[in-house]
Scaffold this active site. Structure first.
Site, short mmCIF file in Angstrom:
data_model
loop_
_atom_site.label_atom_id
_atom_site.label_comp_id
_atom_site.label_asym_id
_atom_site.label_seq_id
_atom_site.Cartn_x
_atom_site.Cartn_y
_atom_site.Cartn_z
N ASP A 43 -6.07 -12.50 8.70
CA ASP A 43 -4.97 -11.65 8.28
C ASP A 43 -5.55 -10.67 7.25
O ASP A 43 -6.65 -10.88 6.76
CB ASP A 43 -3.92 -12.57 7.64
CG ASP A 43 -2.74 -11.81 7.08
OD1 ASP A 43 -2.34 -10.82 7.70
OD2 ASP A 43 -2.23 -12.18 6.01
N LYS A 99 10.62 1.84 9.68
CA LYS A 99 9.48 2.13 8.78
C LYS A 99 9.88 3.01 7.59
O LYS A 99 9.07 3.76 7.07
CB LYS A 99 8.33 2.79 9.53
CG LYS A 99 7.77 1.99 10.68
CD LYS A 99 6.55 2.68 11.26
CE LYS A 99 5.92 1.91 12.39
NZ LYS A 99 6.75 1.73 13.57
N LYS A 118 12.38 7.15 1.42
CA LYS A 118 10.91 7.04 1.38
C LYS A 118 10.46 6.18 2.55
O LYS A 118 11.21 5.31 3.02
CB LYS A 118 10.44 6.46 0.05
CG LYS A 118 10.73 5.01 -0.19
CD LYS A 118 9.85 4.48 -1.31
CE LYS A 118 9.99 2.98 -1.43
NZ LYS A 118 10.88 2.52 -2.44
#
Length: 1128
Positions: A460, A630, A649
């Site tokens: 990861d 996103k 944002k």
């Protein structure tokens, strides 16, 4: 690699398609089912197809079959070639399905406080982690043991001793070792099972307050039902999945800790249903007539759709419920007291549905040894048949055959499993006691040797290679960029702009900056740098999901104090809570430049200016961040001026289409990503009151819909996301863990291929891969273009195949497409890469990649991660390593090995993994040699005495041989090492040899077999040649020589002496000599004490061992192993 990826073109028109199929049909009239094989005449297509060979017409792909369906074999041939297997598995699957028919999960209507109104019967709210119950325990444990060929074989041999005609020697010689093994196993399982039972009982008997018409009553966790109203106190575990109705907090919201559910350590904000939160008193929950409609139970812990309806008001109240109104089981209340209505219990809770039963991992070494025991079994049968044949099949030959099988049964030693299991326990103890890797825990003691055979390491990124600690590094406004060294300039600008605002507004009640006045003509007026910084910092300070939490001074546990009037806004006891460390880093940065977030509740937030003034903003709407969108947005109203602003944002990919046209965003994002920074684009849009009201009505309508709610809500929000004003670009750095670079370098030199699987975005993943030296500086990186169709995947794979020795970076979506159409080709290409980075991977995708590598390469894989999202990957890998990190302990608890830092993996593999494998291989083969040598002696003995099936050594001699006489020296092989740990770390190339599996193979095994035959023959023939009158002397001479030979062979096998090995050798010899006094029923004590006995034993022992010592010396001189060159 093949020059062609076999591929079929997609014809451009129906006419061509018809021709294509008719020709195919003509070629294959004989088969109704067979589809044209992919490697048929279409292989002759040009490899690099032009784009026009494909149309992006999905229907074409569906007409082309994806699998090669070979002609169906029917009749007898089909049955013999595996049809019977197919039939058996189908029948057993059908039976299993009937026995375990699962109840279909359904959506439900839950009336508040009325469990009796439920139409269905829902599962009991009990936690059950036990593997067995009272009835299945013994059968279950025995099945786990006897499914191994080795153990089953011993059971059959031991049982045969109850038949008088087959009885050889004493019962205890067979049953004692088997009984010991089984007792240890059953006891170990019983202890584990009892611990699980106690843990479950403790959880199930926790008491909770249940609200009833008559007031509060105490109820056990396991007795909670769907529809109950449960009160959960602060720091108490939530017992089942609930909808959040009320809280003691004035804000109508509370924080919960979810580290046991998703592995994340940050607190989550949950919101009570406003209709029930507004009720004057707790008891009023029973005076209203209300119900919750909840969707059917499902796996996804991050989503929920439902509605709350109150029927007795006029008009009826309908509220939409989402994930923020839920309290999932296994989370912990962090602030205040909450009341919820139970909607899912027991097996239907999110936490139970997400726990998978981890598979029992079996090491490769165990599988190899299992193969060797089967080979030994065949040798045993062959030897017995030869003996009976030489006997001439006289008398009851089949009984003699069985007696021979029993006589030679020591070829397969029962002590093999015992020794290996004890060895594994010893390796685990050594790993945990190693001071160089403190805090390492071995959770699966059965696979330490796997650490020495790894070829693929899947890691990861966030929290594993990096520290998950964010630091704000860069603010870019388009024309000017600020780094860490110029942050003080921003501070000066902020102080100046706010002091101007307040001096202007002393007689005027607006709080907008001077530059905000000419808003309509904004494009014409170039704003000053100062006002642009002011806007950017204000946007960063407002657009987030962060809540400041004030710890009480006395150091009481995270007590959120919401005193309305005298709120304690002092800086030293404020901490920030948010769902992502990036957001906290941004808010901490705005605090450092002078604009501080001091309080926040559901409806408002307050900022403190450098001058100490408090600015209040009302939160009108908030759109949380999701992995699909996103981005996150917030609509706020400034209290002083009444202006409504929409701030947003998000990732540059999502934001670039939303903001007004500009020429710098893409380039600067690229620059920051190359520096290893995580970028966020911040934008805003001013709204008029009318625009906002119109939006709000559409948004609320969308939120109440039952079908496709998410799509409708997203469509409404997107109507606002147009032509937004770009304010700034921020860069946050995630620092690498200590010593990541040298560790990855070492693993690469050891021949381990490293794949990085991350949920993060492509740019960040690429720059971390470079900065951590996962991809070396000289290597090229091939970024796999996003593909959605088969044609695009084919062209992109072609482009990738032209590259040599370059790292691959691919996103999760493109990976899905490639695996759908070209699984084999893609894996083949990817495995040739020195490094692979997969970004935007879901947890299930990570596990899928691990399984793909295991399936296609057959090599051993290791997965390492630190969060709840890595658990499935860790459990799927042959060897899972968890890091105790910022994201909680979930990964480290699910893993086979748990470490505290990534750099420890180097020592874990190079030193402990390597040693465990080499030691177990030596130990396993030596134990087999110990069994083979005595079986050879028995064979020689029987053949000399007219093939009689009579045992050479009886009773205690056999038991003692495998235990007290040779056990300690043989077991001391677990302390052996060929090179010092420092050497193994300095030359990781030594590890590369192990992956070929040369320490334990049929070749090494055959060498040991030959040694055993040679030594067994010499010992037996020597004893028969040298004995004079008594048969008892043969036993005494050969047995003593055998024990000495074994002790000398251990000494020959050892590469580095340890003081315990010397002690073990002398201890065993001492035990044998001492026991001679008690073994007068086997030995002639008078003969043993003579010099004749001593010289005969010595002579035989020298003949059996000296040649081997000479061969070993010559081999070391003329063909030394790789490690000896380093030690000399």
């Amino acid at each position: 690699m093949a020059d062609q990826i076999p591929l079929r073109p997609v014809p451009r028109s129906a006419q061509r398609r018809a021709a294509y199929y008719s020709s195919a049909a003509a070629a294959q009239r004989h088969s109704r089912y067979q589809v044209e094989d992919e490697s048929s005449h279409l292989d002759e297509m040009p490899l690099m197809m032009s784009e026009e060979g494909f149309e992006n017409d999905e229907s074409d792909y569906h007409t082309l079959p994806r699998a090669r369906i070979s002609q169906r074999r029917r009749g007898l041939e089909w049955f013999i070639c595996g049809g019977w297997k197919f039939l058996c598995t189908s029948c057993s699957d059908w039976l299993i399905n009937i026995c375990r028919r699962k109840k279909e999960l359904k959506a439900r209507t839950v009336w508040l406080g009325c469990p009796e109104k439920c139409e269905e019967k829902y599962p009991k709210n009990a936690i059950k982690n036990q593997k067995y119950n009272v009835f299945t325990f013994i059968p279950g444990v025995l099945y786990e043991q006897f499914k191994f060929f080795l153990n089953l074989y011993f059971l059959v041999v031991s049982c045969s001793q109850f038949v008088p005609a087959l009885k050889i020697g004493y019962l205890y010689t067979y049953w004692a070792p088997l009984g010991f093994v089984l007792t240890v196993t059953v006891a170990r399982e019983a202890v584990d099972e009892f611990r699980r039972y106690k843990r479950d009982k403790e959880m199930n008997s926790q008491l909770y307050s249940k609200l009833t018409v008559r007031g509060k009553v105490q109820v056990k966790s396991s007795d909670i039902q769907v529809g109950d109203l449960i009160i959960v106190e602060k720091n108490q575990r939530i017992p089942s999945d609930m909808v959040f109705l009320r809280t003691s907090e004035k804000t109508g919201s509370c924080f919960i800790r979810t580290d046991q559910l998703d592995g994340e350590t940050d607190w989550k904000l949950k919101v009570a249903v406003s209709c029930t939160q507004r009720l004057p008193a707790l008891g009023d929950l029973f005076s209203i007539n209300a119900y919750v409609y909840a969707q059917k139970p499902q796996l996804d812990i991050h989503s929920f759709e439902g509605t709350f309806t109150r029927e007795d008001s006029d008009p009826a109240v309908h509220e939409s419920l989402s994930i923020e109104n839920t309290l999932w089981a296994s989370t912990v209340v962090a602030s205040g007291t909450v009341i919820g209505v139970v909607i899912y219990t027991g097996k239907e809770t999110r936490s139970v549905m997400n726990t998978s039963n981890p598979k029992n991992k079996v090491g490769l070494l165990d599988l190899e040894l299992n193969q060797l025991t089967k080979a030994l079994f065949l040798a045993l049968v062959a030897l017995s048949v030869v003996m009976v044949t030489l006997q001439g099949f006289v008398g009851p030959w089949y009984r003699n055959l069985f007696r021979f099988l029993l006589l030679f049964s020591y070829i397969i030693p029962i002590s093999l499993r015992v020794n290996l299991d004890m060895g594994k326990a010893a390796y685990g103890w050594m790993i945990m006691k190693d001071d160089n890797i403190p805090g390492t825990v071995v959770r699966t003691s059965t696979i330490p040797e796997e650490l020495g055979r790894l070829v693929y390491l899947l890691t990861d990124k966030t929290g594993t290679l990096t520290q998950n600690e964010m630091i704000f590094k860069r603010l870019h406004l388009g024309t000017v960029s600020y780094g860490t060294d110029t942050m003080d300039e921003i501070q000066t600008h902020i102080i100046n702009s706010y002091s101007q605002v307040h001096s202007q507004n002393s007689g005027n009640s607006t709080s907008s900056t001077p530059s905000r006045k000419p808003q309509p003509s904004a494009p014409k007026v170039r704003k000053s740098v100062s006002s642009r910084i002011h806007e950017a910092v204000k946007a960063i300070a407002l657009c987030h999901n962060v809540t400041p939490v004030y710890e009480s001074r006395a150091g009481v546990s995270a007590e959120t104090e919401y005193a309305e009037v005298d709120q304690d806004f002092s800086d030293e006891n404020r901490t920030y809570q948010a769902s992502s460390p990036d957001e906290v880093a941004l808010v901490q940065w705005t605090e450092s430049v002078g604009l501080t977030l001091v309080s926040r509740d559901l409806t408002s937030m307050q900022l403190k200016t450098p001058g100490g003034h408090i600015l209040t903003y009302y939160i009108l709407q908030i759109f949380p961040f999701t992995s699909e969108s996103k981005r996150m947005g917030i609509i706020v109203r400034d209290e002083s001026s009444g202006e409504i602003t929409f701030y947003m944002k998000g990732a540059d990919v999502a934001m670039s289409t939303i903001v007004q046209y500009n020429d710098w965003l893409e380039e600067e994002c690229g620059n920051m990503a190359r520096e290893g920074l995580r970028t966020l684009v911040v934008a805003k849009k001013s709204l008029t009151e009318e625009q906002y009201q119109d939006f709000e009505s559409r948004y609320n309508q969308a939120k109440l819909s039952i079908h496709d709610r998410n799509l409708k809500v997203a469509a409404v929000v997107e109507s606002l996301e147009r032509e937004m004003e770009l304010l700034c670009l921020t860069g946050v750095e995630d620092q690498l863990q200590a010593d990541v670079r040298p560790t990855l370098e070492m693993l690469r030199n050891a021949g381990i291929k490293i794949w990085m699987l991350t949920g993060d975005k492509l740019e960040t993943a690429t720059c971390i891969a470079k900065s951590s030296h996962l991809v070396s500086r000289t290597q090229d990186i091939h970024i796999f273009r996003p593909v959605t169709t088969r044609g695009e995947a084919h062209l992109e794979l072609n482009a990738f195949r032209r590259k040599h020795d370059c790292a691959l970076v691919i996103s999760g979506d493109s990976l899905e497409v490639c695996l759908k159409y070209y699984e084999h080709e893609f894996v083949e290409l990817a495995c040739q890469c020195p490094a692979v980075v997969c970004c935007r991977c879901s947890p299930t995708q990570k596990a899928h990649i691990v399984k793909l590598l295991q399936h296609h390469t057959g090599k051993r894989t290791c997965a390492i991660g630190d969060g709840g999202n890595d658990v499935s990957m860790i459990q799927a890998a042959d060897c899972g390593i968890g890091i105790e990190g910022k994201e909680g302990k979930q990964a480290s608890l699910a893993a086979d090995f748990s470490i505290t830092q990534f750099k420890h993996i180097g020592r874990l593999l190079m030193v402990h993994g390597r040693n465990s494998y080499k030691r177990s291989a030596a130990l396993g083969q030596f134990v087999m040699h110990r069994g083979l040598i005595i079986s050879t002696m028995q064979a020689v003995f029987s053949s000399v005495f007219y093939f009689a099936s009579v045992p050479l050594y009886q009773g205690f001699l056999m038991v003692g041989y495998a235990t007290i006489y040779t056990m300690f020296p043989v077991f001391s092989l677990v302390l052996d090492q060929d090179v010092k740990p420092e050497m193994a770390l300095l030359y990781p190339e030594l590890y590369k040899d192990l992956t070929k599996g040369r320490s334990l193979s049929f070749k090494t095994f055959l060498i040991w077999v030959l040694i055993s035959i040679y030594q067994g023959g010499i010992l037996m023939y020597g004893a028969l040649l040298l004995f004079e009158s008594e048969f008892v002397h043969v036993v005494a001479i050969s047995f003593t020589a055998l024990i000495l030979t074994e002790l000398l062979m251990v000494a020959l096998t050892i590469r580095t002496w340890h003081w315990l090995m010397v002690v073990a050798e002398f201890l065993s010899l001492g035990c044998y000599v001492a026991s001679l006094a008690f073994l007068n029923e086997y030995f002639d004590v008078a003969f043993i004490t003579t010099v004749t006995f001593l010289w005969k034993v010595s002579a035989i022992t020298v003949v059996s061992c000296l040649p081997l010592y000479i061969i070993k010396y010559l081999k070391r001189k003329f063909s030394p192993p790789s490690y000896s060159k380093l030690t000399s």
